[in-house]
Design an enzyme around this catalytic site. Sequence first.
Site, PDB file in Angstrom:
ATOM      1  N   SER A  40       0.847  -1.178   0.000  1.00  0.00           N
ATOM      2  CA  SER A  40       0.000   0.000   0.000  1.00  0.00           C
ATOM      3  C   SER A  40       0.888   1.235   0.000  1.00  0.00           C
ATOM      4  CB  SER A  40      -0.948  -0.027   1.205  1.00  0.00           C
ATOM      5  OG  SER A  40      -1.895   1.020   1.120  1.00  0.00           O
TER       6      SER A  40
ATOM      7  N   TYR B  94      -4.799   7.815  -6.578  1.00  0.00           N
ATOM      8  CA  TYR B  94      -3.779   6.836  -6.205  1.00  0.00           C
ATOM      9  C   TYR B  94      -4.028   6.318  -4.793  1.00  0.00           C
ATOM     10  CZ  TYR B  94       0.839   5.054  -4.911  1.00  0.00           C
ATOM     11  OH  TYR B  94       1.867   4.272  -4.456  1.00  0.00           O
TER      12      TYR B  94
ATOM     13  N   LYS C 203      -5.166   2.450  -3.543  1.00  0.00           N
ATOM     14  CA  LYS C 203      -4.381   1.655  -2.595  1.00  0.00           C
ATOM     15  C   LYS C 203      -5.212   1.279  -1.368  1.00  0.00           C
ATOM     16  CE  LYS C 203      -0.494   1.471  -4.797  1.00  0.00           C
ATOM     17  NZ  LYS C 203       0.108   0.207  -5.229  1.00  0.00           N
TER      18      LYS C 203
ATOM     19  N   ARG D 107       8.528  14.942   2.930  1.00  0.00           N
ATOM     20  CA  ARG D 107       8.361  13.529   2.628  1.00  0.00           C
ATOM     21  C   ARG D 107       9.291  12.717   3.527  1.00  0.00           C
ATOM     22  NH1 ARG D 107       4.664  15.685   0.822  1.00  0.00           N
ATOM     23  NH2 ARG D 107       3.997  15.845  -1.345  1.00  0.00           N
TER      24      ARG D 107
ATOM     25  N   GLY E  91      -4.274  17.432  -5.058  1.00  0.00           N
ATOM     26  CA  GLY E  91      -4.193  16.057  -4.581  1.00  0.00           C
ATOM     27  C   GLY E  91      -2.854  15.700  -3.952  1.00  0.00           C
TER      28      GLY E  91
END
Length: 194
Positions: free
Chosen positions: A1, A26, A30, A94, A156
């Site tokens: 995932s 996306y 998942k 990130r 998004g």
Amino acid sequence: STGSVYGEAVVIPQTETHPLSPVSYYGVSKLAGEQYGKTFHHLHGLPVSILRYFHVYGPRQDSSDDRGGVVGIFCRRALAGLPLVIYGDGDQQRSFTFVTDVVRATLLAAHHPAAVGEAFNCASGLAVSIMDLARAVLQKTGRTDLPIEFQPWVSGDIRRFYIDNTKIKGLGMQKWAALGRGLEQTVSWYRRRR
């Protein structure tokens, strides 16, 4: 995932119990895959474990166009002498996870009895801004002369991930590759591919 199943952080840090509210197709796809896996586990006893990968990078990453992983795209563009393009202001964060760590974590989850029926954050947990990543790639490629260009924010996209990887550490995943070391191996691979 993927960590994208969480959407924007509403609880910090994001543990596996964080609300699942994806903001992209996306992430939704998942999450559907997770639900199928859980259902097969519940109805048929299939031994399913879910690993939510975060920003995987490393050698052999496909960056043939500008829609793949940002590390590969930055490496390819820097080595080609092209400016690095950041969508948004570069402050988005990130948790980059080197591919060998993903392999180790996946093997641990595949063989550990306590992983069956569970979901795990598979991430280094270190928050790195896209701007800092761009600077690191330029430094590792020796192309600090290249400009960084900014484009409008992409709808998004998630602003920040605040990852907690405590649960997967319980399976034995204690060490994670440092971003600098991972980037060196990744840049070296891209350099050989030119």
